[in-house]
Every structure is written in structure tokens, then in C-alpha cells.
Design a protein around this motif. Structure first.
Motif, short mmCIF file in Angstrom:
data_model
loop_
_atom_site.label_atom_id
_atom_site.label_comp_id
_atom_site.label_asym_id
_atom_site.label_seq_id
_atom_site.Cartn_x
_atom_site.Cartn_y
_atom_site.Cartn_z
N THR A 1 51.29 -1.85 -20.58
CA THR A 1 52.80 -1.56 -20.11
C THR A 1 53.05 -0.26 -20.95
O THR A 1 52.67 0.06 -21.91
N PRO A 2 54.02 0.65 -20.25
CA PRO A 2 54.47 1.70 -21.12
C PRO A 2 55.13 1.28 -22.41
O PRO A 2 55.09 2.07 -23.39
N GLU A 3 55.65 0.14 -22.51
CA GLU A 3 56.23 -0.40 -23.93
C GLU A 3 55.48 -0.48 -24.92
O GLU A 3 55.17 -0.01 -25.94
N GLU A 4 54.12 -1.31 -24.42
CA GLU A 4 53.11 -1.42 -25.19
C GLU A 4 52.52 -0.25 -25.66
O GLU A 4 51.92 -0.10 -26.71
N SER A 5 52.48 0.64 -24.67
CA SER A 5 51.88 1.97 -25.25
C SER A 5 52.26 2.65 -26.49
O SER A 5 51.77 3.52 -27.16
N ARG A 6 53.69 2.35 -26.74
CA ARG A 6 54.31 2.86 -27.96
C ARG A 6 54.41 2.09 -29.15
O ARG A 6 54.89 2.33 -30.13
N ASN A 7 53.75 0.70 -29.09
CA ASN A 7 53.72 -0.06 -30.10
C ASN A 7 52.37 -0.45 -30.39
O ASN A 7 51.86 -1.75 -30.45
N LEU A 8 51.25 0.34 -30.56
CA LEU A 8 50.24 0.22 -30.78
C LEU A 8 49.80 -0.33 -32.35
O LEU A 8 50.54 -0.01 -33.23
N ASP A 9 48.75 -1.19 -32.59
CA ASP A 9 48.58 -1.48 -33.88
C ASP A 9 47.78 -0.60 -34.45
O ASP A 9 47.29 0.41 -33.86
N ALA A 10 47.35 -0.66 -35.85
CA ALA A 10 46.82 0.26 -36.50
C ALA A 10 45.55 0.92 -36.15
O ALA A 10 45.17 1.92 -36.20
N ALA A 11 44.69 -0.06 -35.74
CA ALA A 11 43.42 0.10 -35.30
C ALA A 11 43.28 0.86 -34.07
O ALA A 11 42.51 2.08 -34.03
N PRO B 1 53.98 7.00 -24.51
CA PRO B 1 52.67 7.60 -24.57
C PRO B 1 51.69 7.40 -23.60
O PRO B 1 51.17 7.98 -22.84
N LYS B 2 52.01 6.40 -22.75
CA LYS B 2 50.95 6.01 -21.26
C LYS B 2 51.31 7.06 -20.57
O LYS B 2 50.38 7.69 -19.87
N ASN B 3 52.70 7.43 -20.02
CA ASN B 3 53.12 8.44 -19.22
C ASN B 3 52.66 9.74 -19.70
O ASN B 3 52.16 10.81 -18.86
N LEU B 4 52.88 10.08 -21.00
CA LEU B 4 52.26 11.36 -21.62
C LEU B 4 50.86 11.68 -21.48
O LEU B 4 50.44 12.78 -21.47
N ALA B 5 50.04 10.55 -21.56
CA ALA B 5 48.68 10.70 -21.60
C ALA B 5 48.34 11.14 -20.11
O ALA B 5 47.51 11.96 -19.65
N MET B 6 49.08 10.47 -19.19
CA MET B 6 48.83 10.89 -17.76
C MET B 6 49.15 12.37 -17.43
O MET B 6 48.51 13.03 -16.94
N VAL C 1 55.50 11.51 -30.63
CA VAL C 1 55.86 10.06 -30.34
C VAL C 1 55.19 9.01 -30.96
O VAL C 1 55.63 8.01 -31.32
N LEU C 2 53.95 9.23 -31.02
CA LEU C 2 52.97 8.05 -31.71
C LEU C 2 53.14 8.39 -33.12
O LEU C 2 52.38 7.53 -34.00
N GLY C 3 53.58 9.17 -33.92
CA GLY C 3 53.76 9.65 -35.30
C GLY C 3 52.35 9.87 -35.71
O GLY C 3 52.16 9.50 -36.91
N ILE C 4 51.55 10.91 -35.16
CA ILE C 4 50.20 11.08 -35.64
C ILE C 4 50.34 12.66 -35.75
O ILE C 4 50.91 13.61 -35.03
N ASP C 5 49.75 13.16 -36.91
CA ASP C 5 49.71 14.49 -37.05
C ASP C 5 48.16 15.14 -36.43
O ASP C 5 47.17 14.65 -37.00
N PRO C 6 48.23 15.73 -35.38
CA PRO C 6 47.05 16.10 -34.60
C PRO C 6 46.14 16.90 -35.71
O PRO C 6 44.84 16.80 -35.44
N VAL C 7 46.53 18.25 -36.35
CA VAL C 7 45.80 18.85 -37.12
C VAL C 7 45.04 18.25 -38.14
O VAL C 7 43.95 18.21 -38.32
#
Lengths: 101, 101, 101, 101
Positions: C44-54, D22-27, D76-82
Motif C-alpha cells: 500500500t502507499p502507506e507501507e511504501s513509506r515504512n520500509l524495514d531496514a533490509a 514512495p510507491k507513487n514516486l516510483a511510478m 522521502v525515504l531518507g536515502i542519500d543517492p550519491v
């Protein structure tokens, strides 16, 4: 039995209908389309039409995956893809008239 | 007449066979798949299954475009997509066994 | 060292420049983009912003792959992606004016 | 100002954060990647590296769009892409060792 009916049964038996929303199915479809693209990305256009048997089998499997998700998303949305494709052919014939010979 | 035969005639009449190499057709297919994805990108999953008539018509057209390129690339590669899809269904049934009820 | 320069060296050392044509790199880029999409397709969109670390680590790797091909295709075409992105921000600001508060 | 910060402000001013999951942004990202692919689909690989100025400008704009969504989804995911891309370069160097000269 149609592929459409087989896919319905397959999803129902696994309780996957809750995942098979059009948004999700469109994503799954493009992921399969990309697996098809991946087979061709480093080939020349000429190489892409002379695949060996092993590669051709892999490509066929990706085409099948795209088709299955296409049938499934159309079914969930109540769309007949073949009917619509014939309509699109007519539109294309108007949009891109064939040169006279 | 089949869509496959209609697409063959369409390409031949426009001298497009030289463009319709598998590498190029795979690209065209994913571009159409993305136009399908675009309709759903900002919708919630629930909204994606309750499209109004206008949007549903646009989505149907994109599904048709994907189908046409899918039939075309399969034809150029000499692959029968429906046969292969049935084979894939069998593989999937083994890979994802249905839970017993 | 920039990622652009590192990618140039990487390709040159492997004699990959003959594969790194814009058409091919665009295909490779969308394949990586699809691997990113795949992580989210059934969430779901909500799940997509609460990913686990892996999962978040896997997603980060796909984002990195897209970035690497993006830098590479821009380099091969002689395009500065950051400059162009600033120009695009300006166009977007005109196209989608912010509502007054 | 960074593109990341500009994109944050842009989204906040338009109340778009609720869409920027994230789901929507990936799309959205793969849709822009497909617009890049579209420019190359009927070109030969050789033609794809000899674009005229108008086409090159359009391609640059698509590259910019991909970059903007890439920066946004990473933020949005708190990732540093570089940072992550440098890590990926190292993994690739191990995975694909350069031939000795």
C-alpha cells in the motif's frame, strides 16, 4: 477455459484479489515489460532478431508474463482488450495513412 | 482476420518492418506500459478501481496499445504468446501452490 | 572524483563504451527503474513509506543504479543533468503555480 | 540551495506531500524514464548518439525529470543517492573485474 478465467481462479485460490488492484497490476505489468527490455538492452537491433533458442525461450516467458498481467488488469477493470485493440487499429489507420502505391 | 495479421499488413503498407525489430518493439511496448502506469500514479489503489467513464476509456486505449505491441513483437520473434502464457500459468501453479481449504 | 569520471573509467577499463550508446543506456535505465518499482508493487502507499531496514537497503541500491545510468547517459550525450534539472524546476514553477496563502 | 531542498519547498507549497509517497514516486519516475526511452525507440544506436539540437534539448528535459523524481523519492525515504551510488560502484568493481592489460 480462457486465460482470463484461469487467472481469476488463480488469484481467488490464493486470496490475491486484495492485491490485484489496477494501480498495482499496472506496476506489475511494467516490471514484466522491463524484464523483456532487459534481454535486448545490449544487443544490436540485428542481434535482437536472431536470438538463440535459449534466449528466445526466456524472451517468450517474459512476453507471456506481460500478457498475463495485461489480461488480468483488463479483467479487473471490465475492459475487453481485443475489442479495444481493434478500435485502436482503426484510429491508427486514420492517424497514419498508408502511402499510395 | 487476426490482430496479428492486421498488424503485419499495417506495418508492411507503411514500410515499417525495418523499424519493427524486437529491440525497438520492446522499447515501444514499455513506453505504452508507462502510459498505462501514468494514469494510476497519483491515485490511491481504491481510486484506481473506480475510474470514471472518460478515464476508463483512456486506460482501455493504453491497454490496447500494449496488446498491439505485444502481439507484434511476438509475431516478429515467431512466438505464440497465448500458448506460452498457458505454459507460464502451469509454472506459476507449481511456484505458488494454492493453500488448502 | 566525480561519479561521472568514475563511470567513464569503469566503462573504459572494461571496453564497454561500444555498448554505452544512448539508446542502450536508456533501456538499462528503465530496467533499473522497474527494479525500483518492483519493490513497491504490492505494498500500500502507506507501507511504501515504512520500509524495514533490509528492504530500505535494497531500495537504496536500486535508486543508486538508476542514478548511475542517469549520470552515464547524460555524460555520453554531453548533458549536465543538474543544470537541466534547475531549468526544469523553473518551468514547473510556471506550469504549476503555487496557490496563495 | 540544493535540488532536494527546492523539491521539498515545491511540494510543500502545493500540498503535494500527500501524493509523494514512495510507491507513487516510483511510478512517476518510471513514467519519466519511459519518456526518455520513447525518444530513442525507432533510432538506430548510432543515430541515438548523434541527436540534433532540438531533440537533444528534449532528451535533456527528460533526463532532468528522472533526476528530479529520483532526488525526491530518495529524500522521502531518507536515502542519500550519491553515497549509495559510490557503494554500488564498489560492488560493481568486484562483480565485474576489469581485464588485466
Amino acid at each position: 477455459m480462457s486465460l482470463k478465467a484461469a487467472l481469476r481462479e488463480f488469484a481467488a485460490a490464493r486470496d490475491w484479489d486484495r492485491f490485484h488492484l489496477p494501480k498495482n497490476l499496472a506496476m506489475a505489468l511494467i516490471v514484466e515489460a522491463a524484464e523483456l527490455v532487459e534481454h535486448f538492452q545490449w544487443l544490436t537491433p540485428e542481434e535482437s532478431r536472431n536470438l538463440d533458442a535459449a534466449k528466445r525461450g526466456e524472451v517468450a516467458d517474459e512476453i507471456a508474463d506481460v500478457l498475463l498481467y495485461l489480461i488480468r488488469i483488463a479483467d479487473v477493470l471490465g475492459i475487453d482488450p481485443v475489442d479495444t485493440a481493434w478500435g485502436k487499429m482503426l484510429k491508427n489507420a486514420v492517424k497514419y495513412p498508408a502511402p499510395e502505391r
